[in-house]
Design a protein around this motif. Structure first.
Motif, PDB file in Angstrom:
ATOM      1  N   ILE A 169       0.848  -1.191   0.000  1.00  0.00           N
ATOM      2  CA  ILE A 169       0.000   0.000   0.000  1.00  0.00           C
ATOM      3  C   ILE A 169       0.886   1.245   0.000  1.00  0.00           C
ATOM      4  N   GLN A 170       0.576   2.184  -0.898  1.00  0.00           N
ATOM      5  CA  GLN A 170       1.384   3.391  -1.016  1.00  0.00           C
ATOM      6  C   GLN A 170       0.504   4.629  -1.047  1.00  0.00           C
ATOM      7  N   ILE A 171       0.999   5.692  -0.424  1.00  0.00           N
ATOM      8  CA  ILE A 171       0.431   7.023  -0.638  1.00  0.00           C
ATOM      9  C   ILE A 171       1.277   7.627  -1.750  1.00  0.00           C
ATOM     10  N   GLN A 172       0.632   7.904  -2.866  1.00  0.00           N
ATOM     11  CA  GLN A 172       1.376   8.246  -4.078  1.00  0.00           C
ATOM     12  C   GLN A 172       0.857   9.541  -4.688  1.00  0.00           C
ATOM     13  N   GLY A 173       1.781  10.372  -5.118  1.00  0.00           N
ATOM     14  CA  GLY A 173       1.422  11.570  -5.857  1.00  0.00           C
ATOM     15  C   GLY A 173       1.527  11.302  -7.350  1.00  0.00           C
ATOM     16  N   ALA A 174       0.680  11.943  -8.148  1.00  0.00           N
ATOM     17  CA  ALA A 174       0.701  11.761  -9.600  1.00  0.00           C
ATOM     18  C   ALA A 174       0.452  13.104 -10.282  1.00  0.00           C
ATOM     19  N   GLN A 175       1.137  13.296 -11.396  1.00  0.00           N
ATOM     20  CA  GLN A 175       0.974  14.553 -12.131  1.00  0.00           C
ATOM     21  C   GLN A 175       1.089  14.300 -13.630  1.00  0.00           C
ATOM     22  N   TRP A 176       0.153  14.862 -14.395  1.00  0.00           N
ATOM     23  CA  TRP A 176       0.212  14.801 -15.852  1.00  0.00           C
ATOM     24  C   TRP A 176       0.183  16.226 -16.385  1.00  0.00           C
ATOM     25  N   LEU A 177       1.172  16.580 -17.173  1.00  0.00           N
ATOM     26  CA  LEU A 177       1.264  17.925 -17.718  1.00  0.00           C
ATOM     27  C   LEU A 177       0.508  18.054 -19.031  1.00  0.00           C
ATOM     28  N   SER A 178       0.075  16.930 -19.594  1.00  0.00           N
ATOM     29  CA  SER A 178      -0.722  16.958 -20.820  1.00  0.00           C
ATOM     30  C   SER A 178      -1.682  15.780 -20.806  1.00  0.00           C
ATOM     31  N   ALA A 179      -2.733  15.870 -21.589  1.00  0.00           N
ATOM     32  CA  ALA A 179      -3.727  14.805 -21.635  1.00  0.00           C
ATOM     33  C   ALA A 179      -3.185  13.606 -22.408  1.00  0.00           C
ATOM     34  N   GLY A 180      -3.693  12.418 -22.072  1.00  0.00           N
ATOM     35  CA  GLY A 180      -3.242  11.208 -22.758  1.00  0.00           C
ATOM     36  C   GLY A 180      -4.032   9.999 -22.316  1.00  0.00           C
ATOM     37  N   THR A 181      -3.704   8.866 -22.899  1.00  0.00           N
ATOM     38  CA  THR A 181      -4.380   7.613 -22.578  1.00  0.00           C
ATOM     39  C   THR A 181      -3.343   6.550 -22.277  1.00  0.00           C
ATOM     40  N   ALA A 182      -3.637   5.729 -21.271  1.00  0.00           N
ATOM     41  CA  ALA A 182      -2.703   4.683 -20.858  1.00  0.00           C
ATOM     42  C   ALA A 182      -3.475   3.393 -20.615  1.00  0.00           C
ATOM     43  N   VAL A 183      -2.741   2.296 -20.560  1.00  0.00           N
ATOM     44  CA  VAL A 183      -3.313   1.006 -20.186  1.00  0.00           C
ATOM     45  C   VAL A 183      -2.721   0.605 -18.849  1.00  0.00           C
ATOM     46  N   ILE A 184      -3.586   0.253 -17.906  1.00  0.00           N
ATOM     47  CA  ILE A 184      -3.139  -0.181 -16.583  1.00  0.00           C
ATOM     48  C   ILE A 184      -3.625  -1.602 -16.369  1.00  0.00           C
ATOM     49  N   GLU A 185      -2.743  -2.462 -15.897  1.00  0.00           N
ATOM     50  CA  GLU A 185      -3.121  -3.856 -15.634  1.00  0.00           C
ATOM     51  C   GLU A 185      -2.705  -4.251 -14.226  1.00  0.00           C
ATOM     52  N   ALA A 186      -3.678  -4.668 -13.427  1.00  0.00           N
ATOM     53  CA  ALA A 186      -3.378  -5.236 -12.111  1.00  0.00           C
ATOM     54  C   ALA A 186      -3.076  -6.715 -12.346  1.00  0.00           C
ATOM     55  N   LYS A 187      -1.859  -7.116 -12.124  1.00  0.00           N
ATOM     56  CA  LYS A 187      -1.447  -8.456 -12.543  1.00  0.00           C
ATOM     57  C   LYS A 187      -1.997  -9.553 -11.639  1.00  0.00           C
ATOM     58  N   ASN A 188      -1.408  -9.747 -10.477  1.00  0.00           N
ATOM     59  CA  ASN A 188      -1.797 -10.874  -9.625  1.00  0.00           C
ATOM     60  C   ASN A 188      -2.448 -10.449  -8.320  1.00  0.00           C
ATOM     61  N   SER A 189      -2.861  -9.214  -8.248  1.00  0.00           N
ATOM     62  CA  SER A 189      -3.457  -8.743  -7.005  1.00  0.00           C
ATOM     63  C   SER A 189      -4.606  -7.788  -7.307  1.00  0.00           C
TER      64      SER A 189
ATOM     65  N   GLN B  17      -8.268   0.756 -19.410  1.00  0.00           N
ATOM     66  CA  GLN B  17      -7.852   1.892 -20.222  1.00  0.00           C
ATOM     67  C   GLN B  17      -8.144   3.179 -19.461  1.00  0.00           C
ATOM     68  N   PHE B  18      -7.124   3.997 -19.340  1.00  0.00           N
ATOM     69  CA  PHE B  18      -7.203   5.176 -18.478  1.00  0.00           C
ATOM     70  C   PHE B  18      -6.939   6.435 -19.299  1.00  0.00           C
ATOM     71  N   TYR B  19      -7.912   7.349 -19.294  1.00  0.00           N
ATOM     72  CA  TYR B  19      -7.719   8.645 -19.944  1.00  0.00           C
ATOM     73  C   TYR B  19      -7.504   9.701 -18.859  1.00  0.00           C
ATOM     74  N   HIS B  20      -6.438  10.473 -18.991  1.00  0.00           N
ATOM     75  CA  HIS B  20      -6.164  11.511 -17.993  1.00  0.00           C
ATOM     76  C   HIS B  20      -6.076  12.873 -18.666  1.00  0.00           C
ATOM     77  N   GLY B  21      -6.612  13.843 -17.977  1.00  0.00           N
ATOM     78  CA  GLY B  21      -6.445  15.220 -18.415  1.00  0.00           C
ATOM     79  C   GLY B  21      -5.201  15.807 -17.766  1.00  0.00           C
ATOM     80  N   VAL B  22      -5.019  17.104 -17.904  1.00  0.00           N
ATOM     81  CA  VAL B  22      -3.936  17.783 -17.190  1.00  0.00           C
ATOM     82  C   VAL B  22      -4.352  17.828 -15.725  1.00  0.00           C
ATOM     83  N   SER B  23      -3.636  17.125 -14.891  1.00  0.00           N
ATOM     84  CA  SER B  23      -4.089  17.010 -13.500  1.00  0.00           C
ATOM     85  C   SER B  23      -2.949  16.643 -12.567  1.00  0.00           C
ATOM     86  N   GLN B  24      -3.189  16.900 -11.315  1.00  0.00           N
ATOM     87  CA  GLN B  24      -2.254  16.517 -10.251  1.00  0.00           C
ATOM     88  C   GLN B  24      -3.068  16.205  -9.010  1.00  0.00           C
ATOM     89  N   PHE B  25      -2.815  15.067  -8.418  1.00  0.00           N
ATOM     90  CA  PHE B  25      -3.519  14.719  -7.189  1.00  0.00           C
ATOM     91  C   PHE B  25      -2.742  13.646  -6.443  1.00  0.00           C
TER      92      PHE B  25
END
Length: 303
Positions: free
Chosen positions: A30-50, A97-105
């Motif tokens: 378990i992590q407390i994580q910061g994330a920031q995107w300076l431009s919009a985009g799309t990514a693929v996220i896969e939770a493997k074995n958990s 499939q994850f679409y992100h705008g310009v964001s930080q949280f």
């Protein structure tokens, strides 16, 4: 084991991530994580074995831009991207499939396997064919409060923090089971090792009996925690790994003892025992006679 595959379609849009605090044990990461995107985009996220749970922390979300700008959908489902909620859940093996705008949280990312949490080890956790768009915006008050409490524990661990965390995860896992797996009947998920896994295990253990002394190494081969591997093995074979290895060694010893030219001390070493005395004791416990007596009996029966 506790891994997430993150693939940005456009490398120039890759986000920045940083970890502020973390709690790791045999069944969770378990992590407390910061994330920031300076431009919009799309990514693929896969939770493997958990299982993957994400809680966007409200205060951090309002500091610069809203996490609701982000949208998502499960791969392979004919549906539009939808806004993500404050609490998101991805079952293991899920491609998202994850679409992100310009964001930080800031958010809490919780990777865990309910099958290795002590009180839940005997429960079937089969997530196949259970995808539900509601997973992208969990609205359970209990889950949200529990996740917020969990985030507090990760940010500032207290007395018996690992145990406290496991207790909270147990409650969270049970709530997820009720929401998405509660209508399933026992037997919908086998909860066993596959035939291929058992075949590979037998070949390894027959070739090198010492492998049976390390549950962790065997479990690592299939990227699962030792406790889960032990549970699945017993469900499949009906014996603990230690019992199976002990019986396997004795079976091999019986075969070797049929060759009168092979010394008993050679049999003991070839079957993974440290010395002839420990071999004789184990053999007598399993067979009811010493290796020498067994050899003589086989000679009498098959002259």
């Amino acid at each position: 084991m506790y891994s997430v595959k993150y693939l940005e379609y456009d490398p120039s849009n890759v986000g920045e991530f940083w970890t502020e605090s973390r709690l790791v044990d045999d069944g969770f990461d378990i992590q407390i994580q910061g994330a920031q995107w300076l431009s919009a985009g799309t990514a693929v996220i896969e939770a493997k074995n958990s299982c993957l749970l994400r809680l966007v922390l409200p205060k951090a979300a309002a500091s610069q831009s809203r996490y609701s700008d982000n949208k998502g959908r499960f791969s392979g489902r004919d549906c539009d991207f939808q806004s993500l909620g404050q609490v998101l859940f991805l079952p293991p093996g899920t491609e998202f499939q994850f679409y992100h705008g310009v964001s930080q949280f800031k958010s809490m990312i919780c990777l865990f396997d309910p099958g290795v949490l002590g009180p839940l080890a005997g429960i079937e956790w089969c997530w196949e064919d259970c995808l539900n768009d509601g997973m992208l915006n969990l609205k359970s008050n209990y889950l949200q409060v529990s996740m917020e409490r969990l985030a507090q524990e990760v940010a500032a661990p207290g007395f018996a923090s690992q145990l406290h965390t496991e207790c909270m995860l147990t409650g969270i896992a049970m709530d997820l089971h009720r929401q998405f797996l509660g209508s399933r009947t026992p037997g919908d998920c086998r909860g066993k090792l596959s035939l291929q896994q058992i075949r590979q295990l037998r070949e390894m253990l027959d070739g090198d009996p010492e492998m049976g002394n390390s549950v962790a190494k065997l479990a690592q081969m299939w990227e699962m925690p030792p406790r889960k591997f032990s549970m699945l093995f017993k469900n499949t074979v009906g014996l603990t790994l230690r019992q199976y290895v002990a019986q396997s060694r004795i079976r091999k010893a019986k075969s070797l003892l049929l060759d009168q030219k092979v010394l008993i001390k050679q049999v003991s070493y070839q079957t993974g025992f440290q010395n002839p005395a420990s071999f004789a004791a184990a053999f007598r416990k399993e067979v009811g006679m010493t290796p020498e007596a067994f050899r003589q009996e086989m000679r009498r029966v098959n002259p």
